[in-house]
Design an enzyme around this catalytic site. Structure first.
Site, PDB file in Angstrom:
ATOM      1  N   CYS A  62      27.608  41.466  41.215  1.00 23.48           N
ATOM      2  CA  CYS A  62      27.131  40.587  40.141  1.00 23.48           C
ATOM      3  C   CYS A  62      25.683  40.157  40.431  1.00 23.48           C
ATOM      4  O   CYS A  62      25.355  39.808  41.562  1.00 23.48           O
ATOM      5  CB  CYS A  62      28.037  39.357  40.056  1.00 23.48           C
ATOM      6  SG  CYS A  62      27.534  38.230  38.745  1.00 23.48           S
ATOM      7  N   CYS A  66      25.536  32.711  42.744  1.00 28.76           N
ATOM      8  CA  CYS A  66      26.446  31.576  42.989  1.00 28.76           C
ATOM      9  C   CYS A  66      26.864  31.603  44.467  1.00 28.76           C
ATOM     10  O   CYS A  66      27.484  32.578  44.916  1.00 28.76           O
ATOM     11  CB  CYS A  66      27.665  31.681  42.083  1.00 28.76           C
ATOM     12  SG  CYS A  66      27.240  32.053  40.363  1.00 28.76           S
ATOM     13  N   CYS A  69      30.409  32.639  45.756  1.00 29.54           N
ATOM     14  CA  CYS A  69      31.149  33.750  45.154  1.00 29.54           C
ATOM     15  C   CYS A  69      31.090  35.050  45.955  1.00 29.54           C
ATOM     16  O   CYS A  69      30.014  35.575  46.247  1.00 29.54           O
ATOM     17  CB  CYS A  69      30.643  34.001  43.744  1.00 29.54           C
ATOM     18  SG  CYS A  69      31.665  35.238  42.898  1.00 29.54           S
ATOM     19  N   CYS A 106      44.350  36.300  31.872  1.00 28.19           N
ATOM     20  CA  CYS A 106      42.919  35.984  31.913  1.00 28.19           C
ATOM     21  C   CYS A 106      42.148  37.115  32.584  1.00 28.19           C
ATOM     22  O   CYS A 106      42.432  37.474  33.725  1.00 28.19           O
ATOM     23  CB  CYS A 106      42.732  34.673  32.683  1.00 28.19           C
ATOM     24  SG  CYS A 106      41.007  34.233  32.849  1.00 28.19           S
ATOM     25  N   CYS A 137      42.790  35.237  27.610  1.00 28.65           N
ATOM     26  CA  CYS A 137      41.667  34.433  28.094  1.00 28.65           C
ATOM     27  C   CYS A 137      40.664  35.385  28.738  1.00 28.65           C
ATOM     28  O   CYS A 137      41.063  36.386  29.331  1.00 28.65           O
ATOM     29  CB  CYS A 137      42.165  33.412  29.126  1.00 28.65           C
ATOM     30  SG  CYS A 137      40.824  32.455  29.861  1.00 28.65           S
ATOM     31  N   CYS A 197      38.135  26.708  28.124  1.00 25.74           N
ATOM     32  CA  CYS A 197      38.665  26.483  29.466  1.00 25.74           C
ATOM     33  C   CYS A 197      37.450  26.239  30.349  1.00 25.74           C
ATOM     34  O   CYS A 197      36.627  27.144  30.525  1.00 25.74           O
ATOM     35  CB  CYS A 197      39.445  27.717  29.919  1.00 25.74           C
ATOM     36  SG  CYS A 197      39.903  27.681  31.667  1.00 25.74           S
ATOM     37  N   ARG A 269      44.394  22.695  35.505  1.00 29.72           N
ATOM     38  CA  ARG A 269      44.921  23.806  36.317  1.00 29.72           C
ATOM     39  C   ARG A 269      44.571  23.635  37.787  1.00 29.72           C
ATOM     40  O   ARG A 269      43.407  23.480  38.154  1.00 29.72           O
ATOM     41  CB  ARG A 269      44.400  25.150  35.798  1.00 29.72           C
ATOM     42  CG  ARG A 269      44.986  26.318  36.614  1.00 29.72           C
ATOM     43  CD  ARG A 269      44.671  27.694  36.048  1.00 29.72           C
ATOM     44  NE  ARG A 269      45.057  27.774  34.662  1.00 29.72           N
ATOM     45  CZ  ARG A 269      44.210  28.010  33.662  1.00 29.72           C
ATOM     46  NH1 ARG A 269      42.945  28.213  33.909  1.00 29.72           N
ATOM     47  NH2 ARG A 269      44.637  28.038  32.429  1.00 29.72           N
TER      48      ARG A 269
HETATM   49  N1  SAM Z   1      31.150  35.828  36.204  1.00 36.05           N
HETATM   50  C1  SAM Z   1      31.781  34.904  35.355  1.00 36.05           C
HETATM   51  C2  SAM Z   1      31.266  33.485  35.531  1.00 36.05           C
HETATM   52  O1  SAM Z   1      30.738  33.149  36.570  1.00 36.05           O
HETATM   53  O2  SAM Z   1      31.412  32.721  34.579  1.00 36.05           O
HETATM   54  C3  SAM Z   1      33.300  34.885  35.474  1.00 36.05           C
HETATM   55  C4  SAM Z   1      33.982  35.028  36.811  1.00 36.05           C
HETATM   56  S1  SAM Z   1      33.648  33.746  38.015  1.00 36.05           S
HETATM   57  C5  SAM Z   1      34.353  34.451  39.453  1.00 36.05           C
HETATM   58  C6  SAM Z   1      34.734  32.431  37.499  1.00 36.05           C
HETATM   59  C7  SAM Z   1      34.785  31.179  38.332  1.00 36.05           C
HETATM   60  O3  SAM Z   1      35.486  31.426  39.538  1.00 36.05           O
HETATM   61  C8  SAM Z   1      33.499  30.555  38.794  1.00 36.05           C
HETATM   62  O4  SAM Z   1      32.864  29.810  37.804  1.00 36.05           O
HETATM   63  C9  SAM Z   1      33.986  29.642  39.919  1.00 36.05           C
HETATM   64  O5  SAM Z   1      34.282  28.363  39.408  1.00 36.05           O
HETATM   65  C10 SAM Z   1      35.254  30.345  40.405  1.00 36.05           C
HETATM   66  N2  SAM Z   1      35.090  30.849  41.779  1.00 36.05           N
HETATM   67  C11 SAM Z   1      34.370  31.923  42.174  1.00 36.05           C
HETATM   68  N3  SAM Z   1      34.407  32.082  43.517  1.00 36.05           N
HETATM   69  C12 SAM Z   1      35.181  31.080  43.997  1.00 36.05           C
HETATM   70  C13 SAM Z   1      35.590  30.693  45.317  1.00 36.05           C
HETATM   71  N4  SAM Z   1      35.196  31.357  46.386  1.00 36.05           N
HETATM   72  N5  SAM Z   1      36.377  29.618  45.437  1.00 36.05           N
HETATM   73  C14 SAM Z   1      36.774  28.929  44.335  1.00 36.05           C
HETATM   74  N6  SAM Z   1      36.418  29.239  43.077  1.00 36.05           N
HETATM   75  C15 SAM Z   1      35.616  30.302  42.900  1.00 36.05           C
HETATM   76  C1  DTB Z   2      38.576  29.665  37.438  1.00 33.85           C
HETATM   77  O1  DTB Z   2      38.201  28.479  37.291  1.00 33.85           O
HETATM   78  N1  DTB Z   2      39.097  30.158  38.553  1.00 33.85           N
HETATM   79  C2  DTB Z   2      39.392  31.565  38.397  1.00 33.85           C
HETATM   80  C3  DTB Z   2      39.102  31.810  36.893  1.00 33.85           C
HETATM   81  N2  DTB Z   2      38.516  30.585  36.489  1.00 33.85           N
HETATM   82  C4  DTB Z   2      38.384  33.000  36.428  1.00 33.85           C
HETATM   83  C5  DTB Z   2      38.679  32.422  39.371  1.00 33.85           C
HETATM   84  C6  DTB Z   2      38.932  32.045  40.813  1.00 33.85           C
HETATM   85  C7  DTB Z   2      38.230  33.020  41.680  1.00 33.85           C
HETATM   86  C8  DTB Z   2      38.531  32.826  43.116  1.00 33.85           C
HETATM   87  C9  DTB Z   2      37.823  33.782  43.990  1.00 33.85           C
HETATM   88  C10 DTB Z   2      38.196  35.220  43.810  1.00 33.85           C
HETATM   89  O2  DTB Z   2      39.365  35.579  43.588  1.00 33.85           O
HETATM   90  O3  DTB Z   2      37.286  36.059  43.911  1.00 33.85           O
HETATM   91 FE1  SF4 Z   3      28.821  36.419  39.275  1.00 35.49          FE
HETATM   92 FE2  SF4 Z   3      30.533  35.226  40.882  1.00 35.49          FE
HETATM   93 FE3  SF4 Z   3      28.583  33.798  39.787  1.00 35.49          FE
HETATM   94 FE4  SF4 Z   3      30.595  34.742  38.228  1.00 35.49          FE
HETATM   95  S1  SF4 Z   3      30.743  33.240  39.875  1.00 35.49           S
HETATM   96  S2  SF4 Z   3      28.400  34.796  37.798  1.00 35.49           S
HETATM   97  S3  SF4 Z   3      31.049  36.681  39.294  1.00 35.49           S
HETATM   98  S4  SF4 Z   3      28.316  35.492  41.249  1.00 35.49           S
END
Ligand code: SAM
Ligand code: DTB
Ligand code: SF4
Length: 322
Positions: A62, A66, A69, A106, A137, A197, A269
């Site tokens: 990506c 973030c 992530c 989702c 979703c 959401c 959630r």
């Molecule tokens: N790329 C899209 C975005 O950022 O909106 C969708 C997928 S992103 C992985 C969705 C959400 O997952 C993020 O906004 C964050 O709140 C959550 N998330 C990602 N990595 C995480 C982690 N290591 N621990 C907890 N929540 C995480």
């Molecule tokens: C949200 O708030 N949590 C979900 C969903 N929306 C998309 C994602 C959690 C991701 C956790 C880290 C992973 O599995 O990579």
């Molecule tokens: Fe990309 Fe992860 Fe950020 Fe979503 S949360 S925009 S997948 S880096």
């Protein structure tokens, strides 16, 4: 119940102030939990939870940065990058999720936002999953007005896009898009008539004042998000937050309780991070007002609580699906 308590539990307010919400966080734990549970009971059956299943339709590389992530291309997390899945693979996974008891499916994608032909494929995925009779979703990143409308027409029910933290703390966590970008996407989603959401993450090095500001951001939207995911940071090796100290579990539970009080009719959630929580901590989260979870072996890339431990926990608590 006293008249005052009745008003407090029936009210859906959109004018929460930061000082009031910080005061909720500062309440003694038992007082806060009692109030949150009272609000919860007045608005929901406290013995039922909504169950969603996640699938990553496009994993890794990506462009966003973030810091939490594992899917960001900016950090070496050892994740295998994958191409966009095929529509049939997604529909098959959704059918299995339905058979396992999920009511909502989702789809998440490691995109800044959907683009070009990939977006057309994602629309076909939404149509295919909807046709199975599941709630749909998507979490595809930033959306334009037009993209939100096209998703709605394809049969999308919910769009997930988190504010993640307070506007102030956000600057420490993400530099490639602004808080306002996120709020704009949520406006496009609302205007398209999709259910919203939106929630955030606890454990990014923020304090309770930041958590209060994040929840005020959500609770002062023109309509409260229908679902509010509260994630506990999963610290992933290779990400800048890999060694972030784990927040006090009671502060996590406080965040759930305050979300419940501020947004009494929304599903709150208990989202990422359940795998690292004790059964007792999860039970306190449900008591504080959490009434939705992700089930299944995996979240997007990280492991989730196993189906066996969930079946055991929900059975022992007498919690049933909605
Ligand atoms: N790329 C899209 C975005 O950022 O909106 C969708 C997928 S992103 C992985 C969705 C959400 O997952 C993020 O906004 C964050 O709140 C959550 N998330 C990602 N990595 C995480 C982690 N290591 N621990 C907890 N929540 C995480
Ligand atoms: C949200 O708030 N949590 C979900 C969903 N929306 C998309 C994602 C959690 C991701 C956790 C880290 C992973 O599995 O990579
Ligand atoms: Fe990309 Fe992860 Fe950020 Fe979503 S949360 S925009 S997948 S880096």
């Amino acid at each position: 119940m006293t008249v005052a308590a009745k008003i407090e539990t029936a009210d859906v307010r959109h004018d929460w102030r930061e000082d009031e919400v910080e005061a909720l966080f500062a309440q003694p734990f038992m007082d806060l939990l009692h109030r949150a549970h009272t609000v919860h009971r007045a608005n929901f059956d406290p013995n039922r939870i909504q169950i969603s299943r996640l699938l990553s339709i496009k994993t890794g590389s990506c462009p966003e940065d973030c810091k939490y992530c594992p899917q960001s291309a900016h950090y070496a997390t050892g994740l295998d990058k994958e191409k966009l899945l095929q529509v049939e693979q997604v529909v098959e996974a959704a059918a299995k999720a339905k058979a396992d008891g999920a009511s909502r499916f989702c789809m998440g994608a490691a995109w800044r936002g959907p683009n070009g032909e990939d977006f057309e494929v994602a629309l076909a995925m939404v149509e295919g999953v909807k046709a199975l009779g599941l709630e749909t979703c998507a979490s595809f990143g930033l959306l334009s007005r037009d993209q939100a409308q096209r998703l709605k027409h394809a049969g999308l029910d919910y769009y997930n896009h988190n504010v993640d933290t307070s506007p102030e703390h956000y600057e420490e966590i993400i530099s490639t898009r602004t808080y306002q970008d996120r709020l704009d996407t949520l406006e496009h989603v609302r205007e398209a008539g999709l259910h919203v959401c939106s929630g955030g993450i606890v454990g990014l090095g923020e304090g309770n004042a930041d958590r209060a500001k994040m929840l005020v951001t959500l609770a002062t939207m023109p309509k409260h998000p229908d679902s509010v995911p509260i994630n506990l940071l999963i610290p992933v090796p290779g990400t800048p937050l890999a060694d972030q100290p784990r927040p006090d579990p009671f502060d996590f539970i406080r965040t759930i309780a305050v979300a419940r009080i501020l947004m009494p009719r929304s599903f709150v959630r208990l989202s990422a991070g359940r795998q690292g929580m004790s059964d007792e901590m999860q039970a306190l989260c449900f008591f504080a007002g959490a009434n939705s979870v992700f089930c299944g072996e995996k979240l997007l890339t990280a492991p989730n609580s196993s189906p066996e431990s969930d079946a055991s926990l929900f059975g022992r608590l007498g919690l049933g699906p909605l």
